[in-house]
Design a protein around this motif. Structure first.
Motif, PDB file in Angstrom:
ATOM      1  N   GLY A  27      77.853 -24.289  48.626  1.00  0.00           N
ATOM      2  CA  GLY A  27      78.138 -23.362  47.532  1.00  0.00           C
ATOM      3  C   GLY A  27      76.918 -23.135  46.649  1.00  0.00           C
ATOM      4  O   GLY A  27      76.636 -22.006  46.242  1.00  0.00           O
ATOM      5  N   PHE A  28      76.185 -24.227  46.363  1.00  0.00           N
ATOM      6  CA  PHE A  28      74.973 -24.109  45.550  1.00  0.00           C
ATOM      7  C   PHE A  28      73.947 -23.224  46.250  1.00  0.00           C
ATOM      8  O   PHE A  28      73.320 -22.352  45.621  1.00  0.00           O
ATOM      9  CB  PHE A  28      74.372 -25.493  45.283  1.00  0.00           C
ATOM     10  CG  PHE A  28      73.060 -25.444  44.553  1.00  0.00           C
ATOM     11  CD1 PHE A  28      73.024 -25.239  43.184  1.00  0.00           C
ATOM     12  CD2 PHE A  28      71.860 -25.561  45.243  1.00  0.00           C
ATOM     13  CE1 PHE A  28      71.815 -25.166  42.495  1.00  0.00           C
ATOM     14  CE2 PHE A  28      70.651 -25.493  44.572  1.00  0.00           C
ATOM     15  CZ  PHE A  28      70.623 -25.304  43.201  1.00  0.00           C
ATOM     16  N   ILE A  29      73.784 -23.413  47.558  1.00  0.00           N
ATOM     17  CA  ILE A  29      72.809 -22.607  48.313  1.00  0.00           C
ATOM     18  C   ILE A  29      73.232 -21.141  48.343  1.00  0.00           C
ATOM     19  O   ILE A  29      72.398 -20.241  48.196  1.00  0.00           O
ATOM     20  CB  ILE A  29      72.615 -23.177  49.738  1.00  0.00           C
ATOM     21  CG1 ILE A  29      71.896 -24.535  49.643  1.00  0.00           C
ATOM     22  CG2 ILE A  29      71.835 -22.224  50.623  1.00  0.00           C
ATOM     23  CD1 ILE A  29      71.909 -25.331  50.919  1.00  0.00           C
ATOM     24  N   LEU A  30      74.541 -20.886  48.528  1.00  0.00           N
ATOM     25  CA  LEU A  30      75.026 -19.501  48.494  1.00  0.00           C
ATOM     26  C   LEU A  30      74.702 -18.848  47.153  1.00  0.00           C
ATOM     27  O   LEU A  30      74.219 -17.712  47.100  1.00  0.00           O
ATOM     28  CB  LEU A  30      76.541 -19.455  48.729  1.00  0.00           C
ATOM     29  CG  LEU A  30      77.052 -19.554  50.155  1.00  0.00           C
ATOM     30  CD1 LEU A  30      78.574 -19.526  50.164  1.00  0.00           C
ATOM     31  CD2 LEU A  30      76.501 -18.446  51.024  1.00  0.00           C
ATOM     32  N   GLU A  31      74.984 -19.560  46.071  1.00  0.00           N
ATOM     33  CA  GLU A  31      74.728 -19.012  44.739  1.00  0.00           C
ATOM     34  C   GLU A  31      73.233 -18.824  44.503  1.00  0.00           C
ATOM     35  O   GLU A  31      72.798 -17.788  44.005  1.00  0.00           O
ATOM     36  CB  GLU A  31      75.334 -19.924  43.674  1.00  0.00           C
ATOM     37  CG  GLU A  31      74.895 -19.656  42.255  1.00  0.00           C
ATOM     38  CD  GLU A  31      75.099 -18.224  41.788  1.00  0.00           C
ATOM     39  OE1 GLU A  31      74.373 -17.811  40.868  1.00  0.00           O
ATOM     40  OE2 GLU A  31      75.959 -17.515  42.336  1.00  0.00           O
ATOM     41  N   ALA A  32      72.434 -19.817  44.872  1.00  0.00           N
ATOM     42  CA  ALA A  32      70.987 -19.735  44.667  1.00  0.00           C
ATOM     43  C   ALA A  32      70.372 -18.594  45.485  1.00  0.00           C
ATOM     44  O   ALA A  32      69.363 -18.013  45.089  1.00  0.00           O
ATOM     45  CB  ALA A  32      70.325 -21.060  45.032  1.00  0.00           C
ATOM     46  N   SER A  33      70.995 -18.258  46.615  1.00  0.00           N
ATOM     47  CA  SER A  33      70.503 -17.174  47.476  1.00  0.00           C
ATOM     48  C   SER A  33      70.973 -15.804  47.005  1.00  0.00           C
ATOM     49  O   SER A  33      70.593 -14.790  47.570  1.00  0.00           O
ATOM     50  CB  SER A  33      70.979 -17.393  48.912  1.00  0.00           C
ATOM     51  OG  SER A  33      70.538 -18.630  49.395  1.00  0.00           O
ATOM     52  N   GLY A  34      71.834 -15.780  45.994  1.00  0.00           N
ATOM     53  CA  GLY A  34      72.338 -14.516  45.481  1.00  0.00           C
ATOM     54  C   GLY A  34      73.569 -14.012  46.209  1.00  0.00           C
ATOM     55  O   GLY A  34      73.991 -12.874  46.022  1.00  0.00           O
ATOM     56  N   PHE A  35      74.178 -14.857  47.048  1.00  0.00           N
ATOM     57  CA  PHE A  35      75.317 -14.411  47.846  1.00  0.00           C
ATOM     58  C   PHE A  35      76.634 -14.419  47.077  1.00  0.00           C
ATOM     59  O   PHE A  35      77.677 -14.148  47.650  1.00  0.00           O
ATOM     60  CB  PHE A  35      75.445 -15.253  49.117  1.00  0.00           C
ATOM     61  CG  PHE A  35      74.423 -14.920  50.167  1.00  0.00           C
ATOM     62  CD1 PHE A  35      73.415 -14.018  49.916  1.00  0.00           C
ATOM     63  CD2 PHE A  35      74.475 -15.512  51.408  1.00  0.00           C
ATOM     64  CE1 PHE A  35      72.470 -13.710  50.877  1.00  0.00           C
ATOM     65  CE2 PHE A  35      73.532 -15.204  52.375  1.00  0.00           C
ATOM     66  CZ  PHE A  35      72.526 -14.300  52.113  1.00  0.00           C
ATOM     67  N   SER A  36      76.587 -14.715  45.801  1.00  0.00           N
ATOM     68  CA  SER A  36      77.788 -14.556  44.978  1.00  0.00           C
ATOM     69  C   SER A  36      77.796 -13.181  44.320  1.00  0.00           C
ATOM     70  O   SER A  36      78.688 -12.870  43.557  1.00  0.00           O
ATOM     71  CB  SER A  36      77.854 -15.652  43.919  1.00  0.00           C
ATOM     72  OG  SER A  36      76.731 -15.545  43.061  1.00  0.00           O
ATOM     73  N   SER A  37      76.808 -12.361  44.641  1.00  0.00           N
ATOM     74  CA  SER A  37      76.709 -11.005  44.098  1.00  0.00           C
ATOM     75  C   SER A  37      77.357 -10.020  45.074  1.00  0.00           C
ATOM     76  O   SER A  37      76.915  -9.898  46.224  1.00  0.00           O
ATOM     77  CB  SER A  37      75.252 -10.618  43.889  1.00  0.00           C
ATOM     78  OG  SER A  37      75.127  -9.231  43.681  1.00  0.00           O
ATOM     79  N   SER A  38      78.381  -9.323  44.606  1.00  0.00           N
ATOM     80  CA  SER A  38      79.052  -8.345  45.477  1.00  0.00           C
ATOM     81  C   SER A  38      78.110  -7.211  45.856  1.00  0.00           C
ATOM     82  O   SER A  38      78.209  -6.656  46.947  1.00  0.00           O
ATOM     83  CB  SER A  38      80.308  -7.801  44.797  1.00  0.00           C
ATOM     84  OG  SER A  38      79.998  -7.210  43.564  1.00  0.00           O
ATOM     85  N   ARG A  39      77.167  -6.876  44.993  1.00  0.00           N
ATOM     86  CA  ARG A  39      76.204  -5.810  45.309  1.00  0.00           C
ATOM     87  C   ARG A  39      75.298  -6.220  46.465  1.00  0.00           C
ATOM     88  O   ARG A  39      74.999  -5.413  47.339  1.00  0.00           O
ATOM     89  CB  ARG A  39      75.357  -5.471  44.085  1.00  0.00           C
ATOM     90  CG  ARG A  39      76.119  -4.763  43.001  1.00  0.00           C
ATOM     91  CD  ARG A  39      75.220  -4.510  41.800  1.00  0.00           C
ATOM     92  NE  ARG A  39      75.976  -4.012  40.690  1.00  0.00           N
ATOM     93  CZ  ARG A  39      76.066  -2.736  40.369  1.00  0.00           C
ATOM     94  NH1 ARG A  39      75.440  -1.844  41.078  1.00  0.00           N
ATOM     95  NH2 ARG A  39      76.785  -2.354  39.337  1.00  0.00           N
ATOM     96  N   LYS A  40      74.869  -7.461  46.462  1.00  0.00           N
ATOM     97  CA  LYS A  40      73.998  -7.942  47.536  1.00  0.00           C
ATOM     98  C   LYS A  40      74.750  -7.973  48.860  1.00  0.00           C
ATOM     99  O   LYS A  40      74.227  -7.579  49.893  1.00  0.00           O
ATOM    100  CB  LYS A  40      73.457  -9.321  47.198  1.00  0.00           C
ATOM    101  CG  LYS A  40      72.417  -9.826  48.186  1.00  0.00           C
ATOM    102  CD  LYS A  40      71.730 -11.069  47.639  1.00  0.00           C
ATOM    103  CE  LYS A  40      70.436 -11.351  48.335  1.00  0.00           C
ATOM    104  NZ  LYS A  40      69.368 -10.399  48.082  1.00  0.00           N
TER     105      LYS A  40
END
Length: 196
Positions: A27-40
């Motif tokens: 989860g931390f890696i997903l967030e740090a990679s910007g994958f919690s952004s719906s636009r991305k």
């Protein structure tokens, strides 16, 4: 032959703790990679950001190459790995529903939970929609049962189905990834010129 940590060394409690730690790290890696952004995430479908395609394609290629090297070295037994059963129409219909939800909401189920963890309201709406969908499916299971269990092909792999050695499948998937990376860069540059 696998698992890398043999059964009996770790207790069930430690297995749960390790699973939670791996989940937190993921989860931390997903967030740090910007994958919690719906636009991305939605950028893949609109052609302006292919980070998701590149990351997940890279993960697939590295995983399959790593697994086959570990099998070659005798660290794991590929014959012992679980192969998910193939239900053709259930996969097609479920994939289409998830694809529409992905484009409309900008999240997949995993990234939506990551976005919920950091307090994004659109992710809460998306997860609530997932829960409603799960509830409808479970309550109307008898209606969907034939689709859900139909067109079962068994526990097949590309190697078994097409009688092609694993090394050629791996080479083909790697080539597909490289072509996808090349084409996605061309598309992204053209979209960038048009809209920016």
């Amino acid at each position: 032959m696998g698992p890398l940590i043999p059964n009996g060394i770790l207790t069930d409690e430690w297995n749960i703790i390790i699973a939670v730690l791996i989940g937190l790290a993921f989860g931390f890696i997903l967030e740090a990679s910007g994958f919690s952004s719906s636009r991305k995430l939605a950028g893949v479908f609109y052609g302006y950001d292919f980070a998701v395609l590149k990351v997940f394609f890279t993960a697939a290629v590295v995983s399959v190459i790593g697994l086959y090297y570990m099998d070659y070295l005798g660290w794991i037994d590929m014959g012992m790995l679980y192969v998910h059963p193939t239900y053709v129409w259930a996969a097609i219909v479920g994939g289409a529903i998830m694809g529409v939800g992905f484009v409309a909401g900008g999240f997949c189920p995993g990234t939506s939970l990551c976005a919920v963890a950091i307090g994004k309201l659109d992710a809460w709406v998306y997860v609530f929609g997932i829960l409603i969908g799960v509830f409808i499916f479970s309550e109307a299971y008898t209606v969907f049962e034939d689709l859900y269990n139909g067109s079962f092909l068994g526990y097949i792999t590309l190697m078994d189905n097409f009688d092609i050695p694993a090394k050629w499948i791996i080479l083909g998937v790697t080539a597909m990834a490289l072509i996808a990376f090349f084409v996605s860069d061309i598309v992204r540059k053209r979209i960038k010129k048009v809209f920016y």
